[in-house]
Design a protein around this motif. Structure first.
Motif, PDB file in Angstrom:
ATOM      1  N   ILE A 197       0.829  -1.207   0.000  1.00  0.00           N
ATOM      2  CA  ILE A 197       0.000   0.000   0.000  1.00  0.00           C
ATOM      3  C   ILE A 197       0.860   1.253   0.000  1.00  0.00           C
ATOM      4  N   ASP A 198       0.473   2.231  -0.837  1.00  0.00           N
ATOM      5  CA  ASP A 198       1.162   3.525  -0.851  1.00  0.00           C
ATOM      6  C   ASP A 198       0.163   4.617  -1.185  1.00  0.00           C
ATOM      7  N   ASP A 199       0.609   5.868  -1.041  1.00  0.00           N
ATOM      8  CA  ASP A 199      -0.343   6.966  -1.186  1.00  0.00           C
ATOM      9  C   ASP A 199      -0.553   7.419  -2.621  1.00  0.00           C
ATOM     10  N   PHE A 200       0.536   7.594  -3.394  1.00  0.00           N
ATOM     11  CA  PHE A 200       0.393   8.250  -4.695  1.00  0.00           C
ATOM     12  C   PHE A 200       1.437   7.742  -5.672  1.00  0.00           C
ATOM     13  N   HIS A 244      -1.793  -1.526  -4.063  1.00  0.00           N
ATOM     14  CA  HIS A 244      -2.887  -0.555  -4.003  1.00  0.00           C
ATOM     15  C   HIS A 244      -2.350   0.834  -3.686  1.00  0.00           C
ATOM     16  N   HIS A 245      -2.799   1.819  -4.474  1.00  0.00           N
ATOM     17  CA  HIS A 245      -2.480   3.226  -4.210  1.00  0.00           C
ATOM     18  C   HIS A 245      -3.762   3.994  -3.923  1.00  0.00           C
ATOM     19  N   TYR A 246      -3.673   4.915  -3.005  1.00  0.00           N
ATOM     20  CA  TYR A 246      -4.840   5.737  -2.710  1.00  0.00           C
ATOM     21  C   TYR A 246      -5.171   6.664  -3.879  1.00  0.00           C
ATOM     22  N   LEU A 247      -4.133   7.119  -4.574  1.00  0.00           N
ATOM     23  CA  LEU A 247      -4.325   8.055  -5.683  1.00  0.00           C
ATOM     24  C   LEU A 247      -3.278   7.780  -6.752  1.00  0.00           C
ATOM     25  N   ALA A 248      -3.673   7.915  -8.017  1.00  0.00           N
ATOM     26  CA  ALA A 248      -2.746   7.671  -9.118  1.00  0.00           C
ATOM     27  C   ALA A 248      -3.111   8.549 -10.304  1.00  0.00           C
ATOM     28  N   SER A 249      -2.119   8.844 -11.115  1.00  0.00           N
ATOM     29  CA  SER A 249      -2.396   9.498 -12.389  1.00  0.00           C
ATOM     30  C   SER A 249      -2.897   8.448 -13.368  1.00  0.00           C
ATOM     31  N   SER A 250      -3.614   8.892 -14.373  1.00  0.00           N
ATOM     32  CA  SER A 250      -4.107   7.966 -15.390  1.00  0.00           C
ATOM     33  C   SER A 250      -2.941   7.282 -16.098  1.00  0.00           C
ATOM     34  N   ARG A 251      -1.893   8.043 -16.333  1.00  0.00           N
ATOM     35  CA  ARG A 251      -0.705   7.496 -16.997  1.00  0.00           C
ATOM     36  C   ARG A 251      -0.083   6.365 -16.184  1.00  0.00           C
ATOM     37  N   ALA A 252      -0.012   6.538 -14.863  1.00  0.00           N
ATOM     38  CA  ALA A 252       0.642   5.542 -14.012  1.00  0.00           C
ATOM     39  C   ALA A 252      -0.093   4.219 -14.017  1.00  0.00           C
ATOM     40  N   THR A 253      -1.424   4.254 -14.077  1.00  0.00           N
ATOM     41  CA  THR A 253      -2.187   3.000 -14.025  1.00  0.00           C
ATOM     42  C   THR A 253      -1.826   2.088 -15.191  1.00  0.00           C
ATOM     43  N   GLY A 254      -1.729   2.666 -16.384  1.00  0.00           N
ATOM     44  CA  GLY A 254      -1.367   1.863 -17.550  1.00  0.00           C
ATOM     45  C   GLY A 254       0.075   1.415 -17.511  1.00  0.00           C
ATOM     46  N   SER A 274      -3.292  -4.889  -9.310  1.00  0.00           N
ATOM     47  CA  SER A 274      -3.108  -3.494  -8.907  1.00  0.00           C
ATOM     48  C   SER A 274      -4.453  -2.771  -8.911  1.00  0.00           C
ATOM     49  N   THR A 275      -4.670  -1.961  -7.880  1.00  0.00           N
ATOM     50  CA  THR A 275      -5.915  -1.205  -7.747  1.00  0.00           C
ATOM     51  C   THR A 275      -5.605   0.184  -7.198  1.00  0.00           C
ATOM     52  N   PHE A 276      -6.620   1.064  -7.259  1.00  0.00           N
ATOM     53  CA  PHE A 276      -6.456   2.456  -6.833  1.00  0.00           C
ATOM     54  C   PHE A 276      -7.769   2.933  -6.220  1.00  0.00           C
ATOM     55  N   SER A 277      -7.666   3.737  -5.162  1.00  0.00           N
ATOM     56  CA  SER A 277      -8.873   4.322  -4.577  1.00  0.00           C
ATOM     57  C   SER A 277      -9.451   5.382  -5.502  1.00  0.00           C
TER      58      SER A 277
END
Length: 369
Positions: A197-200, A244-254, A274-277
Motif C-alpha cells: 500500500i502507498d499513497d500516490f 494498491h495506491h490511494y491516488l494515481a495518475s491515469s498514466r501511471a495506471t497503464g 493493482s488497484t487504486f482508490s
C-alpha cells in the motif's frame, strides 16, 4: 502575516480593481482556510499568503495573471481529509478483488458469492491470510489499520516493506493463532495475499521500472526478490502481490499494469493485481499542447540548477514530464510542474530565472514518483 494585509498587498501586486479583488478574496479565504494553510511542507509559522506573494512576485508583470490563473483553475490540492477518505475507500476495493477471486475459484458469478456460505467462508480465510504492507511513510498504514479495526488484526499490518526473518516468524506464528481461533485448523499458516500500500503514484517508476540493461528496479521487484524464497513457507506457492495506491495518475495506471505483466513473465513467480482508490483524469495534465501562455511561463521561468541525477534535464513539466498540477497536503510530488515546488539551488547562475516555490518540497530518498 495578517490575512487582511496580505490581501491588500496581493491586490496591489495583481493590480485588481475593487470588484475583482472582492471576488478573488472570497475564493482565497475559502481555499486557504480549508486547504492551503494546512500544507505540511511549510516551515514552522509560515502560511500560504506569504508564499503566494513571494511566488507571484518572482514573475514578470505580464506573467502574474497566467500564474494566478493556473493556481485558481488548475491546481489540484489533496487535503488531509481527502487523503484519509481515500484510505477509507481502500478496504472495499480490496474486498471486491478478494470476492472476485473467490467467485473464480468456485466457478460462480460474482453476485452469487453473497449469501453463499462456502464463498463467505472462503472469503473469510483469504481475509485472515492477507498481509498489509506500507511501502512508504505516505502509506498512512496506521490510519488504514485503525479504520479496519475488527477486520484486520494488528499482526497483519507491517509499516515497512523490508521484513526481517524474525518478523516473518512472528507474523506466521500470529497467523497460526488466528486460523486456529477462527476454525481453520487444517489450513497452512501462510499468507496467500500481500497488499503493498502507498499513497500516490504519478509515473509508476518508483514502483517498477526496467533500466537500460534490462534489469528490474523499484519497490515491487525489490520486495519480490527479497521474499521469493518464502514461497511455500511464509507465503503460499501461488501468493498474490496486490499493489494498491490511494491516488494515481491515469498514466501511471497503464504503465504499472504493463510493467507488472512483463515482470511476471520474466520472473515466473507470484501473481499480481493493482488497484487504486481514485485515479486523476488525464485532462489535468499539462504538456506542449496546453495553453500557450502557461507553457511559455513554465519554460521561461525555469532554472536548470534544480536538476539532479534523478530528475534529469528540462523538468519544467516535472519528473518524467508527467505535467501534473498536483500538491498533496504533506508534500509536493516532483512529477508536478516545477514552478509549484522547485527552489533554485546554489548552482543558480543568471540569466536563468531564480525559482521560488509556492509549496516547497521535501525530498525523499530514491524519489522517482
Amino acid at each position: 502575516m495578517k490575512a487582511q494585509l496580505a490581501m491588500r498587498l496581493l491586490a496591489d501586486l495583481m493590480e485588481w480593481d475593487e470588484t475583482r479583488a472582492t471576488e478573488e478574496f472570497a475564493w482565497l479565504r475559502l481555499m486557504v482556510g480549508a486547504k492551503y494553510d494546512h500544507y505540511q511542507g511549510y516551515s514552522p509559522g509560515a502560511r500560504f499568503y506569504v508564499n503566494l506573494l513571494a511566488w507571484l512576485g518572482q514573475f514578470a508583470r505580464k506573467d502574474r495573471t497566467t500564474a494566478y490563473s493556473f493556481l485558481r483553475k488548475q491546481l489540484v490540492f489533496v487535503s488531509q481529509g481527502e487523503m484519509h477518505h481515500l484510505v477509507d475507500l481502500t478496504m472495499p476495493v480490496l474486498l471486491r478483488c478478494m470476492r472476485t477471486e473467490v467467485a473464480k475459484q468456485l466457478g460462480v458469478p460474482l453476485y452469487r458469492t453473497w449469501g453463499n456460505k462456502a464463498a463467505e467462508r472462503h472469503l473469510e480465510l483469504i481475509g485472515i491470510r492477507t498481509l498489509y504492507v506500507g511501502l512508504s511513510d505516505g502509506a498512512k498504514i496506521d490510519i488504514f489499520r485503525r479504520d479496519n479495526e475488527g477486520r484486520v488484526s494488528t499482526e497483519q499490518v507491517v509499516a515497512a516493506s523490508e521484513i526481517s526473518n524474525e518478523k516473518w516468524k512472528k507474523l506466521n506464528e500470529a497467523l497460526r493463532e488466528r486460523l486456529d481461533k477462527r476454525g481453520f485448523c487444517d489450513e497452512a499458516a501462510m499468507f496467500e495475499r500481500v497488499c503493498l500500500i502507498d499513497d500516490f503514484t504519478a509515473s509508476g517508476a518508483t514502483l517498477i521500472r526496467q533500466n537500460e540493461k534490462g534489469e528490474w528496479k523499484g519497490k515491487i521487484p525489490v520486495f519480490c526478490d527479497q521474499n521469493q524464497g518464502r514461497l511455500g513457507t511464509s507465503l503460499t506457492a501461488d501468493c498474490c502481490i496486490h499493489i494498491h495506491h490511494y491516488l494515481a495518475s491515469s498514466r501511471a495506471t497503464g504503465t504499472v499494469d504493463d510493467a507488472i505483466g512483463r515482470f511476471r513473465v520474466a520472473t515466473g513467480a507470484f501473481r499480481f493485481e493493482s488497484t487504486f482508490s481514485a485515479i486523476l483524469s488525464n485532462d489535468i495534465v499539462i504538456d506542449d499542447n496546453g495553453p500557450a501562455d502557461l507553457v511559455r511561463l513554465l519554460k521561461d521561468c525555469y532554472d536548470p540548477s534544480i536538476e539532479d541525477e534523478h530528475l534529469k534535464k528540462d523538468v519544467w513539466y516535472g519528473y518524467r514530464a508527467c505535467g501534473l498540477p498536483v500538491v498533496l497536503y504533506h508534500n509536493a510530488p516532483n512529477n508536478s510542474v516545477a514552478i509549484l515546488w522547485a527552489t533554485s539551488g546554489p548552482r543558480h547562475a543568471p540569466p536563468a530565472h531564480q525559482m521560488r516555490p509556492l509549496f516547497s518540497r521535501k525530498k525523499r530518498h530514491a524519489d522517482h514518483g
